[in-house]
Design an enzyme around this catalytic site. Structure first.
Site, mmCIF file in Angstrom:
data_model
loop_
_atom_site.group_PDB
_atom_site.id
_atom_site.type_symbol
_atom_site.label_atom_id
_atom_site.label_comp_id
_atom_site.label_asym_id
_atom_site.label_seq_id
_atom_site.Cartn_x
_atom_site.Cartn_y
_atom_site.Cartn_z
ATOM 1 C CD GLU A 260 -2.896 -1.162 2.341
ATOM 2 O OE1 GLU A 260 -2.806 -0.253 3.189
ATOM 3 O OE2 GLU A 260 -3.767 -2.054 2.390
ATOM 4 C CG HIS A 283 -6.200 -0.197 4.926
ATOM 5 N ND1 HIS A 283 -5.018 -0.879 5.069
ATOM 6 C CD2 HIS A 283 -7.031 -0.705 5.880
ATOM 7 C CE1 HIS A 283 -5.120 -1.764 6.056
ATOM 8 N NE2 HIS A 283 -6.343 -1.668 6.560
#
Length: 399
Positions: A260, A283
């Site tokens: 990420e 997220h």
């Protein structure tokens, strides 16, 4: 007075809990810090609060021996070397329940949007096309939702999905009591074969790495939907890309990814970008005002209970002792190597210092033991030093 350091813009509800308990030496940081700045920020800290981007490793714990307890203001604790923390007598707490509803609502919302092909329809309207057709669009009612991992979030989704008329099957590595009319599938394969929508709610780690891969994707119904709001490592992204572009799957929604971005200015690198039938979110499954407020309060309360009473109930890496009403003038928190005779050794040390034990509770876990001892009398710095210097002691504090 304990020094408290909070990173990553933890909700003000946490500070309110600390201040209500009488703690005012609180330093806050709006983001995660690079390693060199993090070490400096931790200097003298006894209580540390982080979210998912601050990494606490063995080296940091060794360089900051004053740290007594860590709070992860999130569900996961992968960002902390919990074993190193345990070996240094530092319990780690998290918030496994506070964002359950937020994640569940996101998953159900994404299921409905993908069943109705809303992401594609929305994009077409923005591009100037009035694509008014019912082809490939379905109601959620009557569809089968397969939940992989029937824990706090999975079971909450189960209840919400049934409320809108979905059938629910679930699979978990542990036997779980079904809620409502949900039923357990005998295997992951059985769940995948019968589900119109599959949602993943499993922990990270080697046991769940790429459990959704080229092989398991072929088991899913043609036209099914996959949702992952658990851990990025549980889905083989390249295999998912193939299943989506071939038309085997009708859509997918991902809130987590194997790698990420480190910040808002860094783009996500993924082969799924640009696919019209895929929802990608950064997220944010638990990122609602309600959940962040609840998480701030829940974790801060655990940290306060530890520094005021030594309570370790729900610690992820530590022997769990519940709240114990103080029975003496001083409470000693003693973490020791889990070896035969450890408790007797501690009691002999206290007796040698002329301290009478009024109450004592012990629990062990792995390599360490943790005992809360209430004594009649004051524990001087000399006594504390004697306890700390004994070879069996890992950590010793007084409150």
């Amino acid at each position: 007075m304990a020094r408290i350091v909070l990173f990553e813009n933890i909700h003000p509800s946490a500070r309110a809990v600390f201040e209500a308990a009488g703690y005012t030496d609180i330093a806050t940081y709006g983001a995660a810090l690079p390693p060199s700045e993090l070490r400096a920020a931790l200097a003298g800290a006894e209580v540390v609060g982080i979210r998912s981007r601050t990494h606490l490793d063995a080296e940091l714990f060794a360089a900051n021996p004053d740290v007594r307890v860590v709070g992860c203001f999130c569900i996961g604790t992968n960002q902390v070397d919990v074993d190193s923390a345990m070996k240094r007598g530092v319990p780690v707490f998290n918030a496994p329940f506070s964002n359950t509803r937020s994640v569940a609502e996101l998953v159900l919302g994404e299921a409905i949007l993908l069943l109705r092909r809303i992401p594609e329809k929305n994009a077409r309207v923005h591009e100037g096309y009035w694509d008014k057709t019912a082809a490939g669009a379905f109601e959620a009612r009557g569809k089968t939702l397969g939940i992989v991992g029937y824990g706090n979030i999975g079971s909450q989704i189960s209840t919400l999905a049934e409320a809108i008329g979905m059938r629910v099957v679930y699979h978990d590595v542990e036997a779980k009591l079904p809620l409502g009319n949900a039923r357990a599938a005998a295997s992951l394969a059985e769940l995948l074969e019968q589900s119109d929508v599959v949602t993943l709610h499993v922990p990270g780690g080697k046991s769940t790495e790429n459990i959704i891969n080229a092989e398991t994707l072929t088991l899913m119904k043609r036209g099914a939907i996959l949702i992952n709001a658990s851990r990025g490592t549980v889905v083989d992204i390249d295999a998912l890309h193939g299943a989506l572009t071939s038309g085997h799957l009708a859509g997918a929604a991902l809130d987590v990814f194997p790698t990420e971005p480190k910040g808002a200015g860094e783009p996500l690198a993924s082969p799924l970008i640009g696919l019209p039938n895929v929802i990608l979110t950064p997220h944010i499954g638990g990122s609602t005002q309600e959940s962040q407020e609840n998480i701030g309060r829940e974790v801060a309360e655990k940290l306060v209970r530890y520094i005021q009473a030594g309570t370790t109930k729900t610690a992820v890496n530590f022997p769990e002792l519940p709240y114990l009403e103080p029975a003496g003038s001083t409470r000693i928190l003693h973490v020791h190597r889990n070896a035969p005779g450890a408790l007797g050794t501690l009691d002999n040390l206290l007796a040698e210092q002329g301290l009478n034990i009024l109450s004592q509770t012990l629990q062990t876990r792995g390599q360490i033991g943790y005992v809360i001892t209430d004594v009649d009398g004051q524990v001087s710095d000399t006594v504390l030093s004697a306890l700390r210097s004994h070879p069996i002691t890992v950590r010793c504090d007084r409150i």
